[in-house]
Design a protein around this motif. Structure first.
Motif, PDB file in Angstrom:
ATOM      1  N   LYS A  75       0.794  -1.146   0.023  1.00 35.06           N
ATOM      2  CA  LYS A  75       0.004  -0.030  -0.009  1.00 35.06           C
ATOM      3  C   LYS A  75       0.791   1.257  -0.138  1.00 35.06           C
ATOM      4  O   LYS A  75       0.500   2.291  -0.615  1.00 35.06           O
ATOM      5  N   ASN A  76       1.948   1.436   0.654  1.00 30.12           N
ATOM      6  CA  ASN A  76       2.841   2.485   1.000  1.00 30.12           C
ATOM      7  C   ASN A  76       3.883   2.621   0.013  1.00 30.12           C
ATOM      8  O   ASN A  76       4.368   3.516  -0.467  1.00 30.12           O
ATOM      9  N   TYR A  77       4.474   1.358  -0.411  1.00 32.14           N
ATOM     10  CA  TYR A  77       5.422   1.275  -1.403  1.00 32.14           C
ATOM     11  C   TYR A  77       5.361   0.173  -2.496  1.00 32.14           C
ATOM     12  O   TYR A  77       5.685  -0.706  -2.522  1.00 32.14           O
ATOM     13  N   PRO A  78       4.342   0.678  -3.188  1.00 30.17           N
ATOM     14  CA  PRO A  78       3.913  -0.488  -4.355  1.00 30.17           C
ATOM     15  C   PRO A  78       4.960  -0.860  -5.223  1.00 30.17           C
ATOM     16  O   PRO A  78       4.743  -1.823  -6.018  1.00 30.17           O
ATOM     17  N   LYS A  79       6.265   0.001  -5.255  1.00 33.66           N
ATOM     18  CA  LYS A  79       7.414  -0.770  -6.241  1.00 33.66           C
ATOM     19  C   LYS A  79       7.920  -1.598  -5.601  1.00 33.66           C
ATOM     20  O   LYS A  79       9.023  -2.271  -6.276  1.00 33.66           O
ATOM     21  N   VAL A  80       7.935  -1.844  -4.228  1.00 26.51           N
ATOM     22  CA  VAL A  80       8.686  -2.707  -3.528  1.00 26.51           C
ATOM     23  C   VAL A  80       7.931  -4.152  -3.713  1.00 26.51           C
ATOM     24  O   VAL A  80       6.531  -4.388  -3.372  1.00 26.51           O
ATOM     25  N   ASN A  81       8.869  -5.145  -4.098  1.00 23.56           N
ATOM     26  CA  ASN A  81       7.978  -6.440  -3.983  1.00 23.56           C
ATOM     27  C   ASN A  81       8.344  -7.401  -2.775  1.00 23.56           C
ATOM     28  O   ASN A  81       9.561  -7.606  -2.636  1.00 23.56           O
ATOM     29  N   CYS A  82       7.392  -8.006  -2.351  1.00 19.19           N
ATOM     30  CA  CYS A  82       7.520  -8.818  -1.214  1.00 19.19           C
ATOM     31  C   CYS A  82       7.728 -10.367  -1.755  1.00 19.19           C
ATOM     32  O   CYS A  82       6.793 -10.840  -2.424  1.00 19.19           O
ATOM     33  N   LEU A  83       8.537 -11.008  -1.120  1.00 14.60           N
ATOM     34  CA  LEU A  83       8.916 -12.366  -1.296  1.00 14.60           C
ATOM     35  C   LEU A  83       8.900 -13.174  -0.017  1.00 14.60           C
ATOM     36  O   LEU A  83       9.757 -12.880   0.904  1.00 14.60           O
ATOM     37  N   MET A  84       7.930 -13.928   0.342  1.00 21.16           N
ATOM     38  CA  MET A  84       7.599 -14.709   1.575  1.00 21.16           C
ATOM     39  C   MET A  84       8.490 -15.989   1.722  1.00 21.16           C
ATOM     40  O   MET A  84       8.496 -16.691   0.764  1.00 21.16           O
ATOM     41  N   LEU A  85       9.260 -16.190   2.754  1.00 18.01           N
ATOM     42  CA  LEU A  85      10.117 -17.087   2.976  1.00 18.01           C
ATOM     43  C   LEU A  85       9.676 -17.820   4.649  1.00 18.01           C
ATOM     44  O   LEU A  85       9.861 -17.217   5.281  1.00 18.01           O
ATOM     45  N   SER A  86       8.886 -18.925   4.341  1.00 16.89           N
ATOM     46  CA  SER A  86       8.206 -19.373   5.508  1.00 16.89           C
ATOM     47  C   SER A  86       8.537 -20.782   5.652  1.00 16.89           C
ATOM     48  O   SER A  86       8.697 -21.592   4.848  1.00 16.89           O
ATOM     49  N   MET A  87       8.247 -21.226   6.809  1.00 14.86           N
ATOM     50  CA  MET A  87       8.180 -22.684   7.320  1.00 14.86           C
ATOM     51  C   MET A  87       6.705 -23.364   7.022  1.00 14.86           C
ATOM     52  O   MET A  87       6.606 -24.785   6.838  1.00 14.86           O
TER      53      MET A  87
END
Length: 217
Positions: A75-87
């Protein structure tokens, strides 16, 4: 000189963050420019460092979990892409990560080369899901298509109904935990159980089915 991918790592375990940095140091096209131990620290860092390209982030963390942090980041930084690394390899977490705006999902058991490939992929604006994650998504899709048993209006407990009402109001896990004086992990367990009881594929589906049954208005 080609631009380096500006990577930000978020995990509540220092050993995990150190291991990721060690595994990625052989890739000169990636620069780890910071790290945080929870979602709130991540948001504070991004406020001062909006040049981050990719956030590699865990899901289960104190203060602010990775899913809600991802939603705020997009929402605040639309150009930043999130990659989830989870167990977590549960369909609930995978599908909710997509809803929150994550561009990819990896399990913590992934090899370092796959993590590197995933970072490159989401940096380019493309989605990346490891094979086990893709299999879970496919199995969940088939299950929701083939299994449609009747669901009772009274299938949820009183506590679950209360929490569902707060989710419907748009409250985050953290806000619900404070309102109900419960741990964030307990809220996550209730959400998972509600999705299972209502045979919901994701949170949006959960709320729709709850409205159809008259559980929430």
């Amino acid at each position: 000189m080609e631009k380096k991918i500006q990577l930000f790592i978020v995990d509540d375990h220092a050993m995990v963050r150190d291991g990721l940095k060690l595994n990625l140091q052989d890739h000169p096209d990636i620069q780890v420019i910071g790290e945080a131990s929870n979602g709130e620290e991540a948001l504070a860092f991004l406020e001062q460092n909006p040049q981050v390209d990719v956030v590699l982030m865990d899901i289960t963390m104190p203060v602010l979990n990775g899913l809600d942090a991802c939603q705020k980041i997009k929402k605040n930084y639309p150009k930043v892409n999130c990659l989830m690394l989870s167990m977590h390899d549960d369909a609930q977490y995978i599908l909710e990560s997509i809803e929150k705006g994550a561009m990819g999902y990896l399990l913590k058991e992934s090899e370092s080369e796959e993590i590197y490939k995933a970072i490159q992929t989401v940096y380019q604006g493309k989605r990346y899901y490891s094979t086990p994650v893709s299999n879970t998504m496919a199995e969940n899709y088939l299950m929701t298509k083939t299994q449609k048993p009747e669901v009772s209006q009274n299938v949820l407990s009183k506590r679950e109904t209360e929490i569902l009402g707060l989710i419907n109001q748009g409250l985050t896990n953290k806000e619900i935990s404070l309102d109900k004086n419960l741990s964030i992990r307990t809220i996550e367990v209730h959400r998972f159980n509600m999705m299972k009881k209502l045979q919901a594929a994701n949170i949006v589906d959960l709320l729709k089915k709850a409205r159809d049954l008259g559980i929430i208005g």
